[in-house]
Design a protein around this motif. Structure first.
Motif, PDB file in Angstrom:
ATOM      1  N   TRP A 176      -7.080  41.941  67.786  1.00 29.86           N
ATOM      2  CA  TRP A 176      -5.699  42.152  66.420  1.00 29.86           C
ATOM      3  C   TRP A 176      -6.651  40.617  65.534  1.00 29.86           C
ATOM      4  O   TRP A 176      -6.903  41.067  64.162  1.00 29.86           O
ATOM      5  CB  TRP A 176      -4.646  41.496  66.371  1.00 29.86           C
ATOM      6  N   TRP A 224      -9.832  42.457  64.125  1.00 27.42           N
ATOM      7  CA  TRP A 224      -9.868  43.003  62.498  1.00 27.42           C
ATOM      8  C   TRP A 224      -8.762  42.125  61.485  1.00 27.42           C
ATOM      9  O   TRP A 224      -9.623  42.180  60.243  1.00 27.42           O
ATOM     10  CB  TRP A 224      -8.222  44.347  62.426  1.00 27.42           C
ATOM     11  N   TYR A 269      -6.147  48.042  58.451  1.00 29.88           N
ATOM     12  CA  TYR A 269      -6.829  48.961  59.504  1.00 29.88           C
ATOM     13  C   TYR A 269      -8.115  49.637  59.497  1.00 29.88           C
ATOM     14  O   TYR A 269      -9.463  49.360  60.252  1.00 29.88           O
ATOM     15  CB  TYR A 269      -5.946  49.307  60.555  1.00 29.88           C
TER      16      TYR A 269
END
Ligand code: NAD
Length: 415
Positions: free
Chosen positions: A89, A92, A398
């Motif tokens: 995570w 991103w 995303y």
């Protein structure tokens, strides 16, 4: 049924975004897994004279866009899967805010409450000794996270510098101010959240002062954003801590609530600035913008249909379950995802690294100005992607991040 491990869930999110982007197979294989990970054991002398061995990890997920960066957690339940998922995570999040960094995360399996101050110092130094070759502003820069503090960052930096015999303040961020920390780091996540809220108001076409805000969690992030909204005449109608929640349609007196919370050591019970409600009722109260800023998985299939806010701004990590996400999307409730909304903290960590590198320190105005620009640009890029691809803001974030990381891998000739 056994619970899915967090990294498997992360990979499922990745697969969906990769499919929409039509990423080639090599890119999928590369980005589905961390590029490097380290597992080690740290022998540490306890105050009793006995040696205890701690298990520890560091994951450098992907460094195509720059050196890795990410927090260091001290947790009894830490596993390589949680660290992998969090490093994923982070990768991103860095790319969404367009920071020239890759994602990393670290963890030590321990309970800091059972350690004396001297033992904490020895654990901090042992971790850096084990990992020193992999750390540095050109490699990997840890930061505070669950149960780790500016003091732990200070010991870690000191150990690294002692090993190299040189000054390297940028090897770690979240340091105390006298050791090269950045002004504005304490409320950076809240300030970044405020920037996002302002963008959301513009998107909705409502005046900032007219919108009604409900905030779950009154700690560093929730209390911080409540204060910032109040200082700018924002109308905060609901707040909560773990023990109590309050609603006041006329707007809550936030300075009084903050004073109560501090005087009562993190409790809101007994604060009489409004009607007492439950934490569940806060999530479904009458408001325009709902800001979960406490813990994960509070918006679920059980309550998502009853949410009355038009927009959810996720300042907590992972407050919305995938089922709730679907329900909110179908009802037209916009969710601004955590990897965008709470990226203010990591952005100011990056600013700290930058200031350390050229040994010149910014004013609070400089930090806020730069943070505002980054957060607004990131919001607009995600919003445009959402309109262009016809997807919600989480998927748009995303898609944006993945395409940026995949592009860097491609230009490097990796895929
Ligand atoms: P904190 O410990 O300072 O505050 C947490 C607040 O949530 C407290 O007011 C607590 O009473 C309340 N709370 C705890 N459990 C609750 C529950 N079950 N229901 C309702 N309220 C509850 O933590 P923080 O630093 O403010 O972090 C909050 C969230 O933001 C976490 O998800 C964290 O991962 C995320 N986050 C924090 C930062 C940061 O810079 N601190 C950065 C990014 C994301």
């Amino acid at each position: 049924m056994a619970a899915l491990n967090p990294f498997t869930i992360a990979q499922q999110q990745f697969d969906e975004a990769a499919r929409l982007l039509k990423l080639p197979n090599a890119a999928r294989e590369l980005l589905r897994w961390p590029m490097k990970e380290f597992h080690f054991t740290l022998p540490v002398k306890m105050d009793s004279g006995a040696t205890r061995v701690f298990r520890a990890f560091r994951v450098q997920y992907n460094a195509a866009r720059g050196p890795c960066k990410g927090g260091l957690r001290w947790h009894t339940k830490e596993t390589i899967d949680t660290v992998r998922a969090l490093a994923f995570w982070m990768t991103w999040k860095m790319a969404v805010v367009d920071l020239p960094l890759g994602g990393g995360k670290g963890g030590i399996v321990c309970n800091p409450k059972e350690l004396s101050l001297a033992e904490k110092e020895r654990v901090s130094r042992a971790y850096v000794r084990a990992l020193a070759r992999e750390l540095g502003v050109q490699r990997d820069v840890p930061a505070p996270d669950v149960n780790t503090t500016p003091q732990i960052m200070a010991w870690s930096m000191d150990e690294f510098e002692a090993m190299l015999g040189e000054q390297h303040p940028g090897v770690i961020t979240g340091k105390p101010l006298p050791l090269g920390g950045s002004v504005g780091r304490n409320d950076a996540t809240s300030y970044g959240g405020l920037c996002i809220v302002r963008e959301v108001d513009t998107m909705l076409g409502v005046r900032f002062e007219r919108a009604r805000y409900a905030i779950q969690g009154f700690g560093n992030v929730g209390g911080g954003v409540a204060k910032l909204l109040h200082e700018r005449d924002g109308h905060v109608v609901a707040i909560s801590a773990e023990d109590a929640a309050i609603y006041n349609e006329k707007g809550i007196n936030i300075p009084a609530a903050l004073a109560h919370y501090e005087a009562h050591h993190g409790h809101l019970a007994g604060f009489d600035g409004g009607q007492s409600i439950t934490n569940d009722e806060l999530l479904t109260c009458e408001c325009d913008i709902l800001i979960p800023a406490a813990v994960e998985h509070v918006l679920t299939e059980r309550n998502a249909a009853a949410v009355r806010g038009k927009v959810v701004v996720e300042l907590a990590n992972g407050p919305t379950t995938p089922d709730a996400d679907r329900i909110l999307r179908d009802r037209g409730v916009v969710v601004i995802p955590d990897i965008l909304a709470n990226a203010g903290g990591v952005t100011v960590s990056y600013f700290e690294q930058v200031q350390n590198t050229y040994n010149y320190y910014w004013s609070l105005d400089d930090v806020h100005d730069q943070l505002r620009r980054r957060m607004s640009a990131a919001f607009r890029a995600v919003h445009e992607m959402s309109l262009e691809r016809g997807v919600d803001h989480r998927m748009a974030a995303y898609l944006l991040a993945l395409s940026r990381v995949a592009k860097a891998c491609e230009i490097r000739g990796w895929i």
